[in-house]
Design a protein around this motif. Structure first.
Motif, mmCIF file in Angstrom:
data_model
loop_
_atom_site.group_PDB
_atom_site.id
_atom_site.type_symbol
_atom_site.label_atom_id
_atom_site.label_comp_id
_atom_site.label_asym_id
_atom_site.label_seq_id
_atom_site.Cartn_x
_atom_site.Cartn_y
_atom_site.Cartn_z
ATOM 1 N N ASP A 186 26.831 -12.983 -35.951
ATOM 2 C CA ASP A 186 27.655 -14.143 -36.305
ATOM 3 C C ASP A 186 27.072 -14.830 -37.542
ATOM 4 O O ASP A 186 27.814 -15.273 -38.432
ATOM 5 N N VAL A 187 25.739 -14.915 -37.589
ATOM 6 C CA VAL A 187 25.083 -15.477 -38.774
ATOM 7 C C VAL A 187 25.393 -14.621 -39.997
ATOM 8 O O VAL A 187 25.650 -15.140 -41.093
ATOM 9 N N LEU A 188 25.404 -13.306 -39.818
ATOM 10 C CA LEU A 188 25.744 -12.395 -40.918
ATOM 11 C C LEU A 188 27.157 -12.669 -41.422
ATOM 12 O O LEU A 188 27.396 -12.735 -42.635
ATOM 13 N N ALA A 189 28.103 -12.838 -40.482
ATOM 14 C CA ALA A 189 29.499 -13.095 -40.871
ATOM 15 C C ALA A 189 29.600 -14.403 -41.654
ATOM 16 O O ALA A 189 30.312 -14.488 -42.670
ATOM 17 N N ARG A 190 28.899 -15.427 -41.208
ATOM 18 C CA ARG A 190 28.950 -16.709 -41.919
ATOM 19 C C ARG A 190 28.312 -16.586 -43.308
ATOM 20 O O ARG A 190 28.770 -17.200 -44.274
ATOM 21 N N GLU A 209 20.487 -23.249 -45.136
ATOM 22 C CA GLU A 209 19.391 -22.812 -44.281
ATOM 23 C C GLU A 209 19.948 -22.244 -42.983
ATOM 24 O O GLU A 209 20.915 -22.760 -42.426
ATOM 25 N N GLY A 210 19.332 -21.163 -42.524
ATOM 26 C CA GLY A 210 19.788 -20.517 -41.304
ATOM 27 C C GLY A 210 20.699 -19.337 -41.562
ATOM 28 O O GLY A 210 20.972 -18.552 -40.651
ATOM 29 N N LEU A 211 21.181 -19.190 -42.814
ATOM 30 C CA LEU A 211 21.990 -18.030 -43.175
ATOM 31 C C LEU A 211 21.126 -17.036 -43.943
ATOM 32 O O LEU A 211 20.007 -17.350 -44.372
ATOM 33 N N TYR A 212 21.639 -15.813 -44.136
ATOM 34 C CA TYR A 212 20.895 -14.788 -44.856
ATOM 35 C C TYR A 212 21.098 -14.989 -46.358
ATOM 36 O O TYR A 212 22.223 -14.927 -46.847
ATOM 37 N N PRO A 213 19.992 -15.215 -47.111
ATOM 38 C CA PRO A 213 20.132 -15.572 -48.519
ATOM 39 C C PRO A 213 20.158 -14.387 -49.483
ATOM 40 O O PRO A 213 20.363 -14.571 -50.672
ATOM 41 N N GLY A 214 19.939 -13.186 -48.993
ATOM 42 C CA GLY A 214 19.736 -12.048 -49.884
ATOM 43 C C GLY A 214 20.915 -11.722 -50.782
ATOM 44 O O GLY A 214 22.077 -11.859 -50.397
ATOM 45 N N ASP A 215 20.598 -11.241 -51.997
ATOM 46 C CA ASP A 215 21.629 -10.847 -52.952
ATOM 47 C C ASP A 215 22.430 -9.640 -52.478
ATOM 48 O O ASP A 215 23.500 -9.350 -53.011
ATOM 49 N N TRP A 240 38.461 -16.131 -39.042
ATOM 50 C CA TRP A 240 37.847 -15.041 -39.814
ATOM 51 C C TRP A 240 36.528 -14.512 -39.245
ATOM 52 O O TRP A 240 36.043 -13.453 -39.676
ATOM 53 N N LEU A 241 35.925 -15.179 -38.280
ATOM 54 C CA LEU A 241 34.581 -14.794 -37.848
ATOM 55 C C LEU A 241 34.519 -13.346 -37.362
ATOM 56 O O LEU A 241 33.680 -12.564 -37.816
ATOM 57 N N LEU A 242 35.405 -12.964 -36.435
ATOM 58 C CA LEU A 242 35.352 -11.600 -35.895
ATOM 59 C C LEU A 242 35.643 -10.566 -36.977
ATOM 60 O O LEU A 242 34.996 -9.510 -37.045
ATOM 61 N N LEU A 243 36.616 -10.868 -37.841
ATOM 62 C CA LEU A 243 36.982 -9.943 -38.912
ATOM 63 C C LEU A 243 35.824 -9.767 -39.888
ATOM 64 O O LEU A 243 35.439 -8.634 -40.225
ATOM 65 N N PHE A 244 35.248 -10.868 -40.343
ATOM 66 C CA PHE A 244 34.151 -10.793 -41.303
ATOM 67 C C PHE A 244 32.909 -10.155 -40.669
ATOM 68 O O PHE A 244 32.144 -9.478 -41.344
ATOM 69 N N ARG A 245 32.736 -10.387 -39.385
ATOM 70 C CA ARG A 245 31.599 -9.767 -38.695
ATOM 71 C C ARG A 245 31.732 -8.249 -38.719
ATOM 72 O O ARG A 245 30.781 -7.530 -39.051
#
Length: 588
Positions: A186-190, A209-215, A240-245
């Motif tokens: 879920d964090v990845l999707a966000r 903060e709390g999300l994945y910052p990588g390029d 969009w959460l399930l779709l983006f996940r």
């Protein structure tokens, strides 16, 4: 020389001598000295600890004397009489309380050299696995970003183990468990949604903060923008959460596969935790466990030490892991009805066990605390109706410290907060990474020094083994240019030093079987280092004594025999490196 076409000599020499010992025990049984049916599983045939004692040693008399009701030395004496009847046995002597040291005839060792030449890439291949299926699960990193060096060691150990088991006669399933049902996806999707908005032109500023910052998520956001336009830019998360996940996990798995491919790693199966739960298999596992009184509804014990103020007793479904050696029963569901990691893992292993005779998991050392409970679960799930539990092993792999010149090394991090596997492979190459990861036992701490792993010295085991093979190839090329070729017709010209190399190379088949049985592929790397050391030592003798060189211009027959020897040592090195997934360099 012994007839090299006899059926027994299609086997490696250690297996041949084991058969000779077995035949001698059969003869003593027929003579009435041993009772028929005595189990021989503990009888061994292996190199003695001290090479001066002989070529091989057996504990047969020590193991069988007591059940046979006789004295070990008396049984050993009778066994020696039988052993020396075989022409491959030059001598057999009793040592200590009843061990037997055996020396082989020179012809037996020369026949082994000829066997290597005939078997080529199959030398060392074994049928000891009997075709049983082993599921090897390794890597299984969360699908939230590229592979980093924390994953690398387990990836290499698992992949080398899979190759080793297959070479030893097992069928192997190489599996990756995709943890795509937890909060981290879920964090990845966000995180992907932020990059999606960024791709649409929005100034998103610093990644929250709390999300994945990588390029590495930038291309994911761009792909989402290209596919959906601004449809979800301001839409509520629920839309969009399930779709983006799903989209982000798919993109991450593509990246993970590509990263692993840089190391030559390809899994047979990617199993989804989300699909496992959606299929109802976790519920089925719970039902099965309840039917066998292995899950019950109970109150979890209060945390040890000071009890938190917000703790309250809650009835949960608990697995009876104490029945299998754990220190407390474990919940398979949380108070909100969601599956615990343990519950999901339990069902996943239940699924794996349906299609395999044995299971091996390669885990990071940070998972050590869950070993006992998951082993208890697998023992329970695979031992219904009085059956023996399916063999299940967990190999823990310690982290790798990255150094350069002995100092902690930092690299540019496209991942945001860690060093990627792709960057390391690009710097030093696949073969260096793979071999280095196997130069220590997996549960031992490891330093990966970027300077040392590419150093051209005997202190670098990667170079040392590669240089051995390259030296052999160079020698064969030089010999060919001078009109010499390897040939096995005059192997009797080889002396004690050359026989020492043959004796060491001949241990490769038993190293393969032992490493496969112990699930320890690093044993192959250790063996190759020892073989390379012996070869380099022999080579160095020729530096001081021209008559000991591989090419002796005035003696074509001896040169041909030594080149034949070098060729077969090279073959064993190639076979061992192939198991480790490392190319055999022909020049350095």
């Amino acid at each position: 020389m012994i007839d090299q076409t006899t059926p027994d000599q299609t086997q490696p020499v250690f297996a041949q001598v084991a058969n000779v010992i077995d035949a001698a025990l059969d003869a003593l049984t027929a003579a009435g000295m041993l009772r028929a049916g005595l189990p021989r599983g503990a009888v061994t045939c292996e190199p003695p600890r001290d090479a001066s004692h002989g070529d091989m040693a057996t504990n047969a008399a020590m193991v069988l004397a007591k059940p046979a009701g006789t004295n070990p030395r008396a049984l050993a004496a009778a066994l020696v009489e039988e052993l020396v009847k075989d022409p491959r046995i030059a001598s057999a002597e009793i040592a200590g309380p009843g061990f037997i040291n055996v020396r082989l005839a020179v012809d037996a060792w020369l026949a082994e050299l000829a066997l290597i030449a005939r078997a080529k890439g199959d030398y060392g291949r074994s049928a000891v696995g009997g075709g049983t299926t082993v599921n090897v699960e390794y890597v299984s990193a969360n699908p939230t970003g590229p592979m980093h060096m924390g994953h690398c060691r387990g990836a290499v150990v698992g992949d080398a183990l899979a190759a080793l088991l297959e070479f030893a006669g097992h069928k192997v399933i190489k599996e990756y468990y995709v943890n795509d049902a937890g909060a981290q996806v879920d964090v990845l999707a966000r995180s992907a949604h932020v990059r999606y908005r960024e791709a649409l032109g929005e100034d998103v500023g610093a990644i929250p903060e709390g999300l994945y910052p990588g390029d590495y998520l930038v291309p994911v956001g761009q792909a989402l923008a290209a596919e959906f336009g601004d449809r979800y830019a301001t839409a509520p998360e629920s839309e969009w959460l399930l779709l983006f996940r799903a989209k982000a996990v798919s993109a991450m798995l593509d990246m993970i596969r590509a990263d692993l491919a840089l190391l030559g790693i390809h899994h047979d199966l990617f199993s989804s935790e989300a699909e496992l739960q959606a299929s109802g298999k976790v519920d089925a596992a719970e039902a099965w466990l309840r039917a066998h009184d292995l899950v019950y509804d109970g109150i979890l014990e209060a945390p040890k030490g000071k009890t938190p103020e917000d703790w309250e007793p809650v009835e949960l479904p608990l697995f009876r892991s104490t029945k299998f050696g754990d220190d407390q029963d474990r919940p398979i569901k949380k108070s909100n009805g969601a599956w615990t990691y343990f519950g999901a893992d339990l069902a996943y292993h239940f699924q794996k066990a349906q299609n395999a005779d044995a299971l091996v998991d390669i885990w990071g050392a940070d998972h050590a605390g869950t070993v006992k409970r998951i082993k208890a679960a697998v023992a329970a799930l695979t031992s219904a109706e009085g059956q023996q539990p399916k063999p299940f092993e967990i190999k823990l792999v310690q982290m790798v410290a990255l150094l350069k010149g002995g100092q902690p090394f930092k690299m540019s991090k496209r991942a945001g907060n860690f060093v990627t596997l792709a960057d390391v492979v690009e710097m030093v190459g696949k073969d260096v990474v793979r071999f280095t990861m196997l130069t220590r036992k997996p549960d031992a701490q490891m330093d990966f020094d970027f300077d040392k792993v590419v150093e051209a010295s005997k202190d670098n085991p990667v170079f040392y083994v590669q240089y051995c093979h390259a030296r052999i190839c160079s020698t064969l090329r030089k010999a060919s240019a001078e009109g010499f070729a390897p040939a096995g017709e005059n192997l009797a010209l080889l002396g004690e030093e050359e026989l020492g190399l043959i004796k060491l190379a001949a241990q490769f088949p038993r190293v393969v079987e032992g490493a496969a049985a112990a699930r320890e592929p690093h044993r192959v790397a250790f063996f190759l280092h020892d073989l390379a050391a012996a070869f380099h030592a022999y080579w160095n003798v020729g530096n001081d004594r021209p008559e000991k060189r591989f090419i002796v211009a005035q003696d074509a027959a001896l040169t041909a025999a030594r080149l034949f020897l070098a060729n077969q040592i090279g073959q064993v090195v190639r076979n061992g490196l192939a198991l480790l997934g490392v190319a055999a360099a022909e020049e350095l």
